[in-house]
Design an enzyme around this catalytic site. Structure first.
Site, PDB file in Angstrom:
ATOM      1  N   CYS A 119       2.100   3.765   2.937  1.00  0.00           N
ATOM      2  CA  CYS A 119       2.055   2.687   3.752  1.00  0.00           C
ATOM      3  C   CYS A 119       3.494   2.497   4.515  1.00  0.00           C
ATOM      4  CB  CYS A 119       1.794   1.702   3.154  1.00  0.00           C
ATOM      5  SG  CYS A 119       1.099  -0.213   3.808  1.00  0.00           S
ATOM      6  N   HIS A 219      -2.527   3.100   0.209  1.00  0.00           N
ATOM      7  CA  HIS A 219      -1.884   2.698  -1.132  1.00  0.00           C
ATOM      8  C   HIS A 219      -2.560   3.535  -2.178  1.00  0.00           C
ATOM      9  CE1 HIS A 219       1.186  -0.148  -0.211  1.00  0.00           C
ATOM     10  NE2 HIS A 219       0.494  -0.541   0.731  1.00  0.00           N
ATOM     11  N   GLU A 221      -1.344   4.383  -4.857  1.00  0.00           N
ATOM     12  CA  GLU A 221      -1.147   4.223  -6.401  1.00  0.00           C
ATOM     13  C   GLU A 221      -1.908   2.818  -6.734  1.00  0.00           C
ATOM     14  OE1 GLU A 221       1.059   1.005  -3.595  1.00  0.00           O
ATOM     15  OE2 GLU A 221       0.409   3.045  -3.447  1.00  0.00           O
TER      16      GLU A 221
END
Length: 246
Positions: A119, A219, A221
């Site tokens: 990002c 993202h 994660e």
């Protein structure tokens, strides 16, 4: 998980801002543990790299002690770094973190260190290489899907570019968790587009060639059921440290 294979050390950049914990309200370095879990579950060892005063020697010495670098998410890059005036919606600049991460990018590229940008990290990489950003995507695409607000992530479909590192890791497409109101505009020197979303917004870039330098606008994660990007970085870092030792 990895038998006798070495577990590479991955440095992750962090926030440095006011944070509350219990009775404490202090200026602190911190990062969501999702990034750390992504590295650990992919066979790497995570270490945090908080913003601090930096020059080329400091950045180089720090990166000499890690095997890979993740440029994590966070607030908007200062538009002064790419010679633009700030948009009304652009965050107040965090020049300490910007300067720190630009120095880390330069040192990582000098050392041919594997890099994954996430990002804000994709935007940092692009600006560090001379590129620019769209400061407010709703002005470009006409909607707010990419950042719904209130910490609610949206899902975008990313079409990858055949033959790219990204396609090698994810295949032809990916469902991406996104939370961003900015994105790459003019590409930085040497970068190529390797992913586009359904609106034509740049979703991923990389430096072609032998080195692993890849950045995504979303993202990964947030969906740790899919570790392929983290695993790709860890595997590149493992190869890097093996070559360095030999």
């Amino acid at each position: 998980m990895n038998g006798s294979r070495p577990r590479p050390v991955i440095g992750l950049t962090t926030y440095l801002q006011q944070a509350k914990s219990g009775i404490w309200d202090v200026h602190a370095a911190f990062l969501s543990d999702r990034y750390i879990h992504g590295v650990n579950r992919s066979g790497g060892i995570a270490t945090l790299l908080p913003p601090q005063p930096v020059d080329d020697d400091i950045a180089d010495r720090i990166l000499a002690r890690v095997d890979g670098l993740i440029l994590t998410g966070g607030r908007d890059v200062n538009p002064a770094a790419y010679a633009h005036e700030p948009h009304p919606t652009t965050d107040e600049p965090d020049t300490a973190r910007d300067t720190w991460e630009f120095a880390l990018v330069a040192a990582a590229l000098r050392r041919h260190l594997p890099v994954l940008g996430i990002c804000r990290g994709a935007q940092v990489l692009n600006v560090a290489l001379g590129g620019t950003l769209h400061q407010h995507l709703p002005d470009v695409v006409g909607h707010t899907h990419h950042q719904k607000g209130n910490a609610v992530f949206a899902t975008s479909s990313i079409k990858t570019v055949e033959g790219s590192k990204l396609a090698g890791l994810l295949g032809e497409s990916a469902n991406a968790q996104c939370y961003h109101h900015q994105a790459i505009d003019r590409l930085g020197d040497g970068l190529v587009i390797t992913g586009l979303d359904e609106d034509g917004v740049i979703g991923a870039v990389e430096l072609p060639g032998h080195d692993f330098v890849l950045a995504v606008q979303w993202h990964p994660e947030e969906t740790l059921e899919d570790l392929r990007l983290f695993a790709g970085l860890v595997e590149a870092a493992r190869a890097y440290t093996t070559e360095r030792v030999n």
